[in-house]
Design a protein around this motif. Structure first.
Motif, PDB file in Angstrom:
ATOM      1  N   LEU A  14       0.658  -1.339   0.027  1.00 33.34           N
ATOM      2  CA  LEU A  14       0.118   0.148   0.082  1.00 33.34           C
ATOM      3  C   LEU A  14       0.865   1.166   0.191  1.00 33.34           C
ATOM      4  N   CYS A  18       1.129   4.112  -2.990  1.00 30.16           N
ATOM      5  CA  CYS A  18       0.709   5.555  -2.714  1.00 30.16           C
ATOM      6  C   CYS A  18       1.807   6.448  -3.311  1.00 30.16           C
ATOM      7  N   ARG A  21       1.656   6.386  -7.076  1.00 28.06           N
ATOM      8  CA  ARG A  21       0.464   7.001  -7.630  1.00 28.06           C
ATOM      9  C   ARG A  21       0.704   8.515  -7.814  1.00 28.06           C
ATOM     10  N   THR A  22       1.337   8.945  -6.559  1.00 28.56           N
ATOM     11  CA  THR A  22       1.513  10.364  -6.479  1.00 28.56           C
ATOM     12  C   THR A  22       2.667  10.765  -7.581  1.00 28.56           C
TER      13      THR A  22
END
Length: 262
Positions: A14, A18, A21-22
């Motif tokens: 996870l 993150c 994705r950023t």
């Protein structure tokens, strides 16, 4: 102990997600602001209807007939492979109903394909890297009794082998277009082709026009139409190393899987 280890493994995945994705979001807006990447020259041209095809292009016509959209965000491999399987079942007169995405996942268990389509993936890995895609394509054809000569994987290259690989893929595109004796599935950076995040994506090639250099992509993304892109952009998208950010999830470099027919 096992549950605790799985928990921390999920948390680590996870955390990686993150960060990735950023990074991808920042990269998308950079291309948007600077009008580079898919916002720059050589943009995709959407196809609102299938092109007119000659009788000698039976594979292309069948690809448009059997083209389906992926059923969730990670299942581009399923939609692409089931399209190819149904095209070749039709070509070789294999009996039975059209193969569905769920049916092929239940039948072909190679590389924990079905588990990779789940929300947590298989051991935290979702989707199919290029080498795994080649194996899944081959095993799917065997599982449905479809004859073929070879399932070839060609990984994109940006180093000294770039020109050789470009010529090789260009030759396969011409064979697909004019000889009707192979099918091609592309493993590419979607954000190089269209205005989207720079993520690994899979879709069948639906056509090639060497006079203009445009390659037709039958994108399985439900939010996209089929589109044409210049060969240079096509090669750039399949030769990507995905900026290295997907390497922890098993992705190295894009390319194509070519099904050579008997």
């Amino acid at each position: 102990m096992k549950n605790k280890s799985a928990f921390w493994g999920s948390m680590m995945n996870l955390f990686r997600f993150c960060i990735v994705r950023t990074y991808l979001t920042i990269r998308y807006f950079f291309h948007w602001v600077t009008r580079t990447g898919s916002f720059g020259p050589g943009q995709a041209r959407s196809l609102t209807s299938p092109p007119e095809l000659s009788k000698g292009q039976s594979l292309q016509a069948a690809l448009f007939r059997h083209h389906v959209k992926q059923y969730h965000e990670s299942s581009c491999s399923v939609a692409s492979v089931v399209c190819v399987v149904n095209v070749l079942r039709e070509r070789y007169g294999r009996p039975g109903p059209t193969v569905t995405q769920q049916a092929i996942l239940d039948k072909v268990r190679t590389a924990h394909w079905k588990e990779r389509m789940g929300p947590d993936g298989y051991n935290g890995r979702r989707g199919l890297p290029l080498a795994v895609l080649r194996t899944v394509v081959q095993d799917s054809l065997v599982a449905y009794g479809v004859p073929f000569k070879e399932v070839e994987m060609i990984q994109g290259a940006l180093d000294s082998g770039r020109n050789r690989v470009r010529r090789q893929i260009f030759g396969h595109l011409k064979k697909f277009q004019f000889l009707d004796n192979c099918l091609i599935i592309a493993h590419f950076d979607q954000g190089t082709f269209i205005k989207a995040l720079n993520i690994p994506h899979i879709s069948p090639v639906g056509g090639f026009d060497p006079s203009t250099g445009f390659v037709t992509i039958l994108d399985v993304d439900p939010d996209q139409l089929a589109y044409d892109i210049p060969f240079d952009r096509f090669y750039k998208g399949i030769a990507t190393g995905y900026a290295g950010v997907f390497r922890p999830f098993g992705y190295d470099r894009g390319g194509v899987v070519v099904v050579h027919l008997v």
